[in-house]
Structures are given as structure tokens and as C-alpha cells.
Design a protein around this motif. Structure first.
Motif, PDB file in Angstrom:
ATOM      1  N   LYS A 193       0.593  -1.064   0.556  1.00 39.04           N
ATOM      2  CA  LYS A 193      -0.341   0.255   0.283  1.00 39.04           C
ATOM      3  C   LYS A 193       0.730   1.201  -0.588  1.00 39.04           C
ATOM      4  O   LYS A 193       1.649   1.045   0.039  1.00 39.04           O
ATOM      5  CB  LYS A 193      -1.414  -0.036   1.329  1.00 39.04           C
ATOM      6  CG  LYS A 193      -1.998  -0.953   0.979  1.00 39.04           C
ATOM      7  CD  LYS A 193      -2.019  -1.346   2.522  1.00 39.04           C
ATOM      8  CE  LYS A 193      -3.376  -2.348   2.605  1.00 39.04           C
ATOM      9  NZ  LYS A 193      -3.971  -2.671   3.878  1.00 39.04           N
ATOM     10  N   ASP A 194       0.351   2.248  -0.161  1.00 42.08           N
ATOM     11  CA  ASP A 194       1.301   3.741  -0.243  1.00 42.08           C
ATOM     12  C   ASP A 194       1.712   3.929   0.640  1.00 42.08           C
ATOM     13  O   ASP A 194       3.480   4.348   1.072  1.00 42.08           O
ATOM     14  CB  ASP A 194      -0.091   4.845  -0.521  1.00 42.08           C
ATOM     15  CG  ASP A 194      -0.607   5.061  -1.690  1.00 42.08           C
ATOM     16  OD1 ASP A 194       0.006   3.781  -3.164  1.00 42.08           O
ATOM     17  OD2 ASP A 194      -1.390   5.505  -1.697  1.00 42.08           O
TER      18      ASP A 194
ATOM     19  N   ASP B 112      11.063   4.740  -6.638  1.00 42.13           N
ATOM     20  CA  ASP B 112       9.789   4.673  -5.561  1.00 42.13           C
ATOM     21  C   ASP B 112       9.004   2.989  -5.129  1.00 42.13           C
ATOM     22  O   ASP B 112       8.021   3.184  -4.759  1.00 42.13           O
ATOM     23  CB  ASP B 112       8.711   5.053  -6.624  1.00 42.13           C
ATOM     24  CG  ASP B 112       8.236   4.573  -8.124  1.00 42.13           C
ATOM     25  OD1 ASP B 112       8.438   3.522  -7.970  1.00 42.13           O
ATOM     26  OD2 ASP B 112       7.551   4.485  -9.035  1.00 42.13           O
TER      27      ASP B 112
ATOM     28  N   ARG C 157       8.249   0.247  -6.477  1.00 45.06           N
ATOM     29  CA  ARG C 157       6.860  -0.301  -7.705  1.00 45.06           C
ATOM     30  C   ARG C 157       7.342  -1.463  -8.084  1.00 45.06           C
ATOM     31  O   ARG C 157       6.751  -2.452  -8.563  1.00 45.06           O
ATOM     32  CB  ARG C 157       6.608   0.560  -8.542  1.00 45.06           C
ATOM     33  CG  ARG C 157       6.034   1.911  -8.063  1.00 45.06           C
ATOM     34  CD  ARG C 157       4.891   2.259  -7.342  1.00 45.06           C
ATOM     35  NE  ARG C 157       4.021   3.272  -6.771  1.00 45.06           N
ATOM     36  CZ  ARG C 157       2.970   3.328  -5.957  1.00 45.06           C
ATOM     37  NH1 ARG C 157       2.205   2.225  -5.898  1.00 45.06           N
ATOM     38  NH2 ARG C 157       2.776   4.854  -4.812  1.00 45.06           N
TER      39      ARG C 157
END
Lengths: 337, 221
Positions: free
Chosen positions: B189-190, B208, B210
Motif C-alpha cells: 500500500k502507499d 519509488d 514499485r
């Protein structure tokens, strides 16, 4: 219920007057000089962290009892210069003048606790996994990295603490050699059974022999076996121990916690008015007296042999053919008359 | 911050770990020290127990159990480090620009450990609250018996990732040879991406996060 047979009863001290008088049974007196030459633990870094003990006793597995007794016990240990294995937290509420020399343990496969380690005088790296309840080297240390770990722990704790290793008393020679090669400051040997076996005595003797062979004859060896009498402690010293745990002796003398008095009904008032067995102060005083006598008894032997673990069998005789064969202790000669 | 303070150099050739530690303890909080160890035998226990907010740059390779029980300091080692690097680290940052041996950051209770090369067997063993980053490959059983903290692996993992893990999170980019049966893949999650990117930034890597996958023990929430 029959008493557990004590293998140490098969051993006799040849030259010591000590075996004739056991302080635990009342008739002890000694005229030993006060200035015993203490064994020391010298850190191999060469810094001034020599720990001098006035005799060869240590407390290893005693849980802190109720507050009054705990303070009294610590005061006695401090006065007698007997070290104790305990947590730093257990000493938080004690006045500074009653805090004895504190030892702490690092167990296998467990994190190091910095506050515990950095405030301890002796640190034992015990090769025992408390979670699995079995002996073995910590995965990340092992025999091959022990020397580096000992160095790092010594540095990490400020360099002033003595660092040793705890092994089972029946440890194999390779493990013992790894400890000797790691330049440890002391070795702690623990028995695994509820009573002392021949293997325990053979193990202790073999480790001391190995220390001598590796030019570390004076390495302090702490022995944790279930001994109850001063004479038995001295016999272990003769077999090669430098410090003997008095946990079993002490546990029997620590006052038990008493349940709150809740008598009701007829005669309750009369019961309450009866004098209690003894106050905390009296119990602590009795414990202190017993500890002083025990310390004096062991010191008496210590003065005679100069340092424990060196002359070993010179002072021992045995009535057991098995111990004679296994340990090479001379047999007790029958008196001809 | 004392960014503008000059770096003080120590030529520690022929010194023992104890001598070096004693010298380092003589510096003031915030000082920057450059220690020259090149060409010397890898010493064990380098910077063990250091407890000042120093910035120490060590030029050369170091032996086993470097930075054990260290706190507050930022220690940057230019070469390889031995086994048990940053064992029981308390706080601060221990960085190795080379590769690490086995048992990297074992039982580290805090702080940040980063390795820009490879790490060996059982990295982050029993990790107890610290954060660990390894940029290159790691050996088998990474994250073994982890309790708390974060392990970030930048180039895959070996067999039995997370064996016996009790808590904490492992982030992996790349192939994992095998997972321990008690480990599960969790959806990131964020907050995970934020946390991961901050850790990567601390190790000097801009990402980031990802392309990472997250794992946690099945028993943990």
C-alpha cells in the motif's frame, strides 16, 4: 524418601583440616589468616579490570527473593565479595553500597542486551539455547568465529568486563579448545543432571587438564553443580574448579515467602498473638552468618593450596575404585592399626 | 550539523581494534573521522560498542563482528566486511560499500544497515527492529527468525526466504528461489511504498519501490 547418593562422598581431602569441620553443621572454627591470595580474572586486553574474589564462591541461578531478603543477601555477597548472576533491573532499587559484583549471561541464538552487558562486571556467553532448551553454539558464532565474537563483545562493552564462555561440563575437547584459543577470561561448566555424576567429575578434570596443556593453567573455571556442603565445594576446587556455584546451598537458606495470615474463627486471636518464627532481619542475619562461615571454610582451604585448580589431586584421596581409575586420584590407604 | 567541519585522518596501520576504538572515543560528538586501514589484515570487532554521534569513514576491509552493539554513529566502510557485520546494532547507520559475509545485521535492534555488494547466509538473522538493505544478491535463509524491522533485498533472494520469521517485513526486487512455508506475499500500500522509498533513499538509491514485492509471516497481522 531416601537421600540422593553423593559421589563426592567418595572423595576425601588428604591434608586439609577443613573436611573435619563442616560449617553447615555448627562446629566450625578456623584460624586461617585473613589475607587470602585471591584468584583473579584478568582481561586479555590488558586493561585494569582485574576482579579479585576473596574466595572461590559464586551465585548463579538464584531468583531475587522478596525485597528485604534480597537487599540483605546482596549486602552479604558484597561484603564477602561473592559475585552473582542477576539482571541489572534486579539491582535498580538497591543502595549503591550493597551492590555486589554482577555477572550476566548471553544465550545462544538470542539478541545481545546492551544495557545488561555494558553494566556487567563479568559476561558469560552461554552455549545454551533457552528457547529450544539444548546446548549448542549460536548459529552466527560457532567455534570458528568465537574468538572474533569474544573480542567484539569485549570491545562493545567498554573493554572492562571479563568475557567467558559457558559450556556443559561434559563438553567435548574441540569446544573447550575453541574457548581456550579465543582467549576467554573464564570458563563456566554446568552440570546437566540433578545430582553429580562421575561424568561431571571426569569432565571438570579433563577441562582443567586441557587448560594446563594449552598453557592456560590459571584460567578461572566456574563450576555449576548441585553441591550443598562446604566440603563438597572444596573437593570440586581440588578437582580443578576455581569458583563453585553455591546456588543449592543458598536456596535452602533463603527465607521462604510467607502467605498472609488469614486464620479466622475460634482461636484466631490466640494464633495471631503467638510470636512468629523470626523477623526478616533475623533471617537475613542468619543467612549472612551462614555465608560468612561458608566463605571462611573455603578460604581456609584456599590458604592451604594457594590457588584452586592447580595442585588438584595432591589434596584428594578416594575410596572409589571407579574414581581412582577414571580420574587417577590416589586411593585412600586403610589404616594398618 | 557540522557539515563544514574538516575530516580528521587516522592512519591505523598496525593498530588493534581496541586501540582504534580508544582513539575514536576521544573525538567529540559530530566529528568526522577518516580511518585508513588499507593493506592491513581485516580486524575483527572494528567500531564495536561505539556510542557517539561520529561520522566514521573506514578505508579498507574489516573482519568479523564490525559495528557490534554500535549506536548513534554513522560508519561507512569502503571495502568488504566479514561475518556478523552490525550484529545487535542499536542505532545509527552502518554501511559497507563492498560485500558482507554471513549473518549480516543479526539481531539488530535498531538503526540502519546497508550493503552495496552481496551478503551471505542468513542475512538479518533474528532482526529485532533495525532496517537492513542489501543491493546485490543474498544467500539462503535471508530474514531467518526475524521478529521486527525491515529487510530490503535489491537483487532477489536465495532458498527459504524468511525461514522461521515471526514478524517484520521483507521487500524483494527480483527472483526469490524459494519462500519459507510460513511466509506470504502481501499487497503493498502507499505507506509501504513511502517507507521503502525512504529506506532506499537513505542507501543512496532513487526508486519509488514499485518493482518490489513485500512478504510477511502468515501469523503476523
Amino acid at each position: 524418601m531416601s537421600a540422593e547418593p553423593n559421589l563426592l562422598d567418595e572423595l576425601f581431602i588428604a591434608n586439609g583440616e577443613l573436611l573435619l569441620c563442616d560449617p553447615l553443621h555448627g562446629d566450625f572454627s578456623t584460624n586461617s589468616p585473613k589475607s587470602a591470595s585471591p584468584p583473579g580474572i584478568m582481561n586479555s586486553l590488558g586493561v585494569s579490570n582485574r576482579l579479585a574474589f576473596s574466595h572461590s564462591l559464586i551465585v548463579r541461578n538464584v531468583s531475587p527473593p522478596e525485597t528485604a531478603t534480597w537487599t540483605g543477601l546482596c549486602r552479604s555477597l558484597k561484603n564477602q565479595r561473592i559475585p552473582i548472576y542477576t539482571s541489572a533491573a534486579s539491582m535498580n532499587d538497591l543502595p549503591n553500597d550493597v551492590i555486589p559484583t554482577r555477572c550476566c549471561q548471553v544465550f545462544a541464538n538470542a539478541p545481545l542486551d546492551a544495557p545488561e552487558l555494558t553494566t556487567a562486571d563479568l559476561i558469560e556467553i552461554e552455549c545454551f539455547d533457552r528457547r529450544l532448551q539444548r546446548w549448542g553454539w549460536s548459529a552466527e558464532i560457532g567455534r570458528q568465529r568465537l574468538a572474533d565474537f569474544v573480542t567484539a563483545v569485549r570491545l562493545g562493552c567498554g573493554g572492562n568486563a571479563a568475557v567467558g564462555v559457558g559450556l556443559p561440563i561434559t563438553a567435548n575437547a574441540l569446544d573447550v579448545q575453541a574457548c581456550l584459543d579465543a582467549d576467554i577470561d573464564f570458563l563456566c561448566l554446568t552440570g546437566e543432571a540433578a545430582s553429580i555424576s562421575a561424568q561431571d567429575l571426569v569432565g571438570l578434570s579433563a577441562v582443567r587438564h586441557q587448560c594446563r596443556s594449552s598453557s592456560r593453567a590459571q584460567l578461572p573455571i566456574v563450576v555449576d553443580l548441585p553441591v550443598l556442603a562446604a566440603a563438597d565445594m572444596v573437593k570440586l576446587l581440588c578437582l580443578g574448579a576455581s569458583l563453585v556455584c553455591i546456588d543449592h546451598w543458598l536456596t535452602r537458606r533463603l527465607p521462604k515467602k510467607q502467605a498472609a495470615h488469614k486464620a479466622t474463627g475460634l482461636g484466631a486471636d490466640l494464633l495471631r498473638s503467638l510470636p512468629t518464627a523470626s523477623s526478616d532481619e533475623e533471617k537475613v542475619a542468619a543467612l549472612d552468618e551462614a555465608l560468612t562461615q561458608l566463605a571462611a571454610a573455603v578460604r581456609c582451604h584456599f590458604d592451604q593450596t594457594r590457588f584452586a585448580g592447580d595442585k588438584c589431586y595432591d589434596h584428594l584421596r578416594t575410596s572409589s575404585l571407579a574414581l581412582h581409575k577414571m580420574l587417577g586420584i590416589p586411593l585412600l590407604q586403610a589404616r594398618s592399626d | 550539523m557540522k557539515e563544514d567541519l574538516p575530516t580528521q585522518r587516522i592512519d591505523a596501520a598496525g593498530w588493534s581494534s581496541a586501540e582504534l576504538l580508544a582513539k575514536l572515543q576521544g573525538f567529540q560528538e559530530g566529528d568526522r573521522v577518516n580511518v585508513q586501514l588499507e593493506g592491513q589484515k581485516a580486524l575483527s570487532g572494528i567500531c564495536a560498542g561505539i556510542d557517539q554521534a561520529l561520522t566514521v569513514k573506514v578505508e579498507g576491509a574489516v573482519g568479523n563482528f564490525a559495528c557490534l552493539l554500535a549506536s548513534q554513529a554513522t560508519i561507512d566502510i569502503s571495502g568488504d566486511v566479514g561475518d556478523g557485520f552490525a550484529h545487535s546494532l542499536i542505532s545509527g547507520h552502518a554501511n559497507a560499500r563492498g560485500s558482507a559475509g554471513d549473518f549480516l545485521a543479526a539481531y539488530a535492534g535498531g538503526g540502519f544497515v546497508s550493503v552495496l555488494g552481496r551478503a551471505g547466509f542468513r542475512c538479518a538473522l533474528g532482526l529485532n527492529g533495525g532496517d537492513v538493505f542489501v543491493r546485490s544478491s543474498v544467500g539462503d535463509q535471508a530474514g531467518c527468525s526475524m521478529r521486527q524491522g525491515t529487510l530490503v533485498l535489491g537483487n532477489g533472494a536465495g532458498e527459504q526466504l524468511g525461514a522461521g520469521m515471526l514478524g517484520g517485513t521483507i521487500y524483494v526486487r527480483g527472483e526469490v528461489k524459494s519462500l519459507w512455508a510460513g511466509l506470504r506475499n502481501i499487497r503493498m500500500k502507499d505507506p509501504d511504498f513511502l517507507r521503502l522509498s525512504l529506506l532506499l533513499a537513505r542507501a543512496g538509491i532513487k526508486s519509488d519501490g514499485r518493482d518490489f514485492k513485500a512478504y510477511a509471516p502468515k501469523a503476523a497481522k
